[in-house]
Design a protein around this motif. Structure first.
Motif, PDB file in Angstrom:
ATOM      1  N   LYS A 167       0.909  -1.181  -0.066  1.00 39.22           N
ATOM      2  CA  LYS A 167       0.074  -0.100   0.087  1.00 39.22           C
ATOM      3  C   LYS A 167       0.914   1.328  -0.001  1.00 39.22           C
ATOM      4  O   LYS A 167       0.618   2.241  -0.711  1.00 39.22           O
ATOM      5  CB  LYS A 167      -1.051   0.086   1.041  1.00 39.22           C
ATOM      6  CG  LYS A 167      -1.840   1.155   1.458  1.00 39.22           C
ATOM      7  CD  LYS A 167      -2.918   1.218   2.437  1.00 39.22           C
ATOM      8  CE  LYS A 167      -3.676   2.271   2.622  1.00 39.22           C
ATOM      9  NZ  LYS A 167      -4.615   2.100   3.488  1.00 39.22           N
ATOM     10  N   GLU A 168       2.004   1.108   0.733  1.00 36.02           N
ATOM     11  CA  GLU A 168       2.712   2.424   0.914  1.00 36.02           C
ATOM     12  C   GLU A 168       3.471   2.820  -0.355  1.00 36.02           C
ATOM     13  O   GLU A 168       3.833   3.887  -0.727  1.00 36.02           O
ATOM     14  CB  GLU A 168       3.956   2.045   1.814  1.00 36.02           C
ATOM     15  CG  GLU A 168       4.490   3.305   2.521  1.00 36.02           C
ATOM     16  CD  GLU A 168       3.861   4.236   3.359  1.00 36.02           C
ATOM     17  OE1 GLU A 168       3.624   5.386   3.150  1.00 36.02           O
ATOM     18  OE2 GLU A 168       3.335   3.668   4.598  1.00 36.02           O
ATOM     19  N   SER A 169       3.837   1.604  -1.379  1.00 38.61           N
ATOM     20  CA  SER A 169       4.674   1.744  -2.419  1.00 38.61           C
ATOM     21  C   SER A 169       3.984   1.782  -3.741  1.00 38.61           C
ATOM     22  O   SER A 169       4.298   1.877  -4.886  1.00 38.61           O
ATOM     23  CB  SER A 169       5.559   0.796  -2.463  1.00 38.61           C
ATOM     24  OG  SER A 169       4.871  -0.458  -2.667  1.00 38.61           O
ATOM     25  N   LYS A 170       2.448   1.957  -3.588  1.00 34.41           N
ATOM     26  CA  LYS A 170       1.523   1.731  -4.614  1.00 34.41           C
ATOM     27  C   LYS A 170       1.726   2.776  -5.810  1.00 34.41           C
ATOM     28  O   LYS A 170       1.508   2.550  -7.064  1.00 34.41           O
ATOM     29  CB  LYS A 170      -0.232   1.993  -4.005  1.00 34.41           C
ATOM     30  CG  LYS A 170      -0.919   1.244  -4.925  1.00 34.41           C
ATOM     31  CD  LYS A 170      -0.879  -0.315  -4.521  1.00 34.41           C
ATOM     32  CE  LYS A 170      -1.856  -1.151  -5.557  1.00 34.41           C
ATOM     33  NZ  LYS A 170      -1.952  -2.564  -5.336  1.00 34.41           N
ATOM     34  N   SER A 171       1.901   3.959  -5.303  1.00 32.68           N
ATOM     35  CA  SER A 171       2.112   5.247  -6.224  1.00 32.68           C
ATOM     36  C   SER A 171       3.736   5.223  -6.931  1.00 32.68           C
ATOM     37  O   SER A 171       3.777   6.023  -7.489  1.00 32.68           O
ATOM     38  CB  SER A 171       1.741   6.353  -5.490  1.00 32.68           C
ATOM     39  OG  SER A 171       2.511   6.708  -4.543  1.00 32.68           O
ATOM     40  N   TYR A 172       4.543   4.500  -6.414  1.00 33.90           N
ATOM     41  CA  TYR A 172       5.988   4.558  -6.950  1.00 33.90           C
ATOM     42  C   TYR A 172       6.155   4.140  -8.130  1.00 33.90           C
ATOM     43  O   TYR A 172       5.223   3.198  -8.901  1.00 33.90           O
ATOM     44  CB  TYR A 172       6.845   3.666  -5.773  1.00 33.90           C
ATOM     45  CG  TYR A 172       6.994   4.166  -4.474  1.00 33.90           C
ATOM     46  CD1 TYR A 172       6.139   5.156  -4.208  1.00 33.90           C
ATOM     47  CD2 TYR A 172       7.507   3.364  -3.546  1.00 33.90           C
ATOM     48  CE1 TYR A 172       6.342   5.674  -2.728  1.00 33.90           C
ATOM     49  CE2 TYR A 172       7.865   3.641  -2.450  1.00 33.90           C
ATOM     50  CZ  TYR A 172       7.147   4.957  -1.789  1.00 33.90           C
ATOM     51  OH  TYR A 172       7.292   5.187  -0.183  1.00 33.90           O
ATOM     52  N   GLU A 173       6.943   4.896  -8.850  1.00 32.59           N
ATOM     53  CA  GLU A 173       7.446   4.334 -10.187  1.00 32.59           C
ATOM     54  C   GLU A 173       7.729   3.147 -10.336  1.00 32.59           C
ATOM     55  O   GLU A 173       8.502   2.397  -9.450  1.00 32.59           O
ATOM     56  CB  GLU A 173       8.660   5.435 -10.857  1.00 32.59           C
ATOM     57  CG  GLU A 173       9.332   4.880 -12.083  1.00 32.59           C
ATOM     58  CD  GLU A 173      10.466   5.520 -12.305  1.00 32.59           C
ATOM     59  OE1 GLU A 173      11.160   5.397 -13.423  1.00 32.59           O
ATOM     60  OE2 GLU A 173      11.119   6.128 -11.345  1.00 32.59           O
ATOM     61  N   LYS A 174       7.480   2.319 -11.616  1.00 29.71           N
ATOM     62  CA  LYS A 174       8.035   0.872 -11.743  1.00 29.71           C
ATOM     63  C   LYS A 174       8.973   0.742 -12.920  1.00 29.71           C
ATOM     64  O   LYS A 174       8.501   1.617 -13.950  1.00 29.71           O
ATOM     65  CB  LYS A 174       6.831  -0.095 -11.938  1.00 29.71           C
ATOM     66  CG  LYS A 174       5.971  -0.376 -10.499  1.00 29.71           C
ATOM     67  CD  LYS A 174       5.177  -1.637 -10.719  1.00 29.71           C
ATOM     68  CE  LYS A 174       4.698  -2.104  -9.472  1.00 29.71           C
ATOM     69  NZ  LYS A 174       3.896  -3.295  -9.505  1.00 29.71           N
ATOM     70  N   SER A 205       9.532  -1.349  -8.118  1.00 26.37           N
ATOM     71  CA  SER A 205      10.374   0.099  -7.772  1.00 26.37           C
ATOM     72  C   SER A 205      11.932   0.051  -8.131  1.00 26.37           C
ATOM     73  O   SER A 205      12.324  -1.045  -7.786  1.00 26.37           O
ATOM     74  CB  SER A 205      10.061   0.555  -6.266  1.00 26.37           C
ATOM     75  OG  SER A 205      10.923   1.529  -6.094  1.00 26.37           O
ATOM     76  N   ASN A 239      12.404  11.317   1.859  1.00 29.13           N
ATOM     77  CA  ASN A 239      11.578  10.363   1.050  1.00 29.13           C
ATOM     78  C   ASN A 239      12.228   9.198   0.433  1.00 29.13           C
ATOM     79  O   ASN A 239      11.779   8.251   0.317  1.00 29.13           O
ATOM     80  CB  ASN A 239      10.919  11.233   0.011  1.00 29.13           C
ATOM     81  CG  ASN A 239       9.674  10.519  -0.748  1.00 29.13           C
ATOM     82  OD1 ASN A 239       8.845   9.791   0.004  1.00 29.13           O
ATOM     83  ND2 ASN A 239       9.511  10.775  -2.141  1.00 29.13           N
ATOM     84  N   LYS A 243      12.060   5.390   1.119  1.00 27.69           N
ATOM     85  CA  LYS A 243      11.830   4.226   0.010  1.00 27.69           C
ATOM     86  C   LYS A 243      12.885   2.994  -0.037  1.00 27.69           C
ATOM     87  O   LYS A 243      12.625   1.882   0.049  1.00 27.69           O
ATOM     88  CB  LYS A 243      11.824   4.869  -1.374  1.00 27.69           C
ATOM     89  CG  LYS A 243      10.619   5.805  -1.679  1.00 27.69           C
ATOM     90  CD  LYS A 243      10.856   6.376  -2.892  1.00 27.69           C
ATOM     91  CE  LYS A 243       9.591   7.255  -3.390  1.00 27.69           C
ATOM     92  NZ  LYS A 243       9.621   8.278  -4.601  1.00 27.69           N
TER      93      LYS A 243
END
Length: 297
Positions: A167-174, A205, A239, A243
């Motif tokens: 959930k925490e990393s859902k918006s991170y670039e892949k 990520s 930030n 990560k």
């Protein structure tokens, strides 16, 4: 397959000429690897098919290895079937834990990671799974729950913690990642570094590869800061540090589960019980540190 069976299988392949000599490569826990010499050339042969409980699909590894070769960072794939992979032999040495931590080597590894993230994906062809680290963790937990194992009481806790990470990393670039920056997977030919063993690669990520490099080689905080600065090309932010440490948790949890499965299914002569306990202690310590960062940002 034993050594004699492997030799018979290889002898039938058209590019091997004359008698074969197989030399076992020590230090790899997931597969058996050999340097194979014929009358004129050397090759590297990897033995191992799909491993569903580990989340390993060889067709995925083959496509990633081919892409790595086209990007100029991995040996050429000469042959593959459902059990055997034959690679180009690179005259080189595996890195050592001490060598990995040298600043000049780290700069080269960061350059290698950037090629993985920015270029390898351009050469992926055919059926290539879009699996990520969370899928691999869930597969391991599923198989552990199906089997009689001594760690059942821990699995529900891991599921909840993994949900937090995801959930925490859902918006991170892949990006496309290698996800196994173990020192033996990096070759040095005195001119450049090469990357091998793509079986755990996928779309994640970019911080996963940095975290995996840190976890596998037990980096200090200074080492972590160095690779963050080298990768981002700028000063470290709270930030980016967060990560990195989130994905160090993810990487360690994945390793804990890998070892738990190996306790049950691996035929390697190795003390996986002690290894699991060691990884579990490291994971719990890392999770506490991650939580302290999570509260402070």
């Amino acid at each position: 397959m034993n050594k004699d069976q492997i030799k018979i299988k290889l002898q039938a392949l058209p590019f091997f000429k004359g008698s074969l000599d197989l030399k076992f490569i020590e230090g790899f826990m997931a597969n058996d690897n050999y340097i194979v010499s014929d009358d004129s050339n050397k090759y590297v042969v990897k033995i191992g098919g799909d491993k569903q409980d580990y989340g390993v699909v060889r067709s995925h590894e083959i496509e990633a290895s081919k892409a790595g070769y086209k990007a100029g960072i991995s040996p050429k794939v000469f042959y593959f079937d459902d059990r055997i992979l034959v690679f180009q032999y690179i005259q080189s040495n595996h890195l050592t834990p001490e060598k990995v931590k040298e600043k000049e080597t780290l700069k080269k590894i960061i350059h290698l990671i950037k090629i993985v993230h920015k270029e390898v994906v351009n050469f992926l062809e055919g059926p290539n799974l879009s699996n990520d680290i969370f899928q691999m963790i869930n597969v391991k937990i599923f198989h552990l729950k199906e089997k009689n194992n001594p760690h059942t009481d821990k699995l529900n806790k891991f599921i909840k913690e993994c949900e937090i990470f995801e959930k925490e990393s859902k918006s991170y670039e892949k990006v496309f990642t290698h996800n196994d920056f173990f020192y033996k997977n990096i070759l040095d030919d005195d001119k450049k570094l090469w990357l091998i063993d793509w079986e755990f690669s996928g779309f994640n990520s970019p911080y996963l590869d940095l975290a995996n490099l840190s976890k596998n080689n037990e980096f200090s905080e200074d080492d972590d800061n160095f690779i963050l600065e080298g990768y981002e090309g700028d000063s470290i932010t709270s930030n980016s540090k967060f990560k990195l440490h989130l994905f160090k948790c993810v990487s360690l949890l994945n390793e804990v589960l890998w070892s738990m499965i190996s306790e049950i299914s691996s035929k390697k002569v190795f003390d996986f019980v002690s290894y699991t306990n060691n990884m579990l202690k490291r994971y719990e310590k890392q999770f506490d540190y991650y939580n302290s960062l999570r509260i402070s940002i």
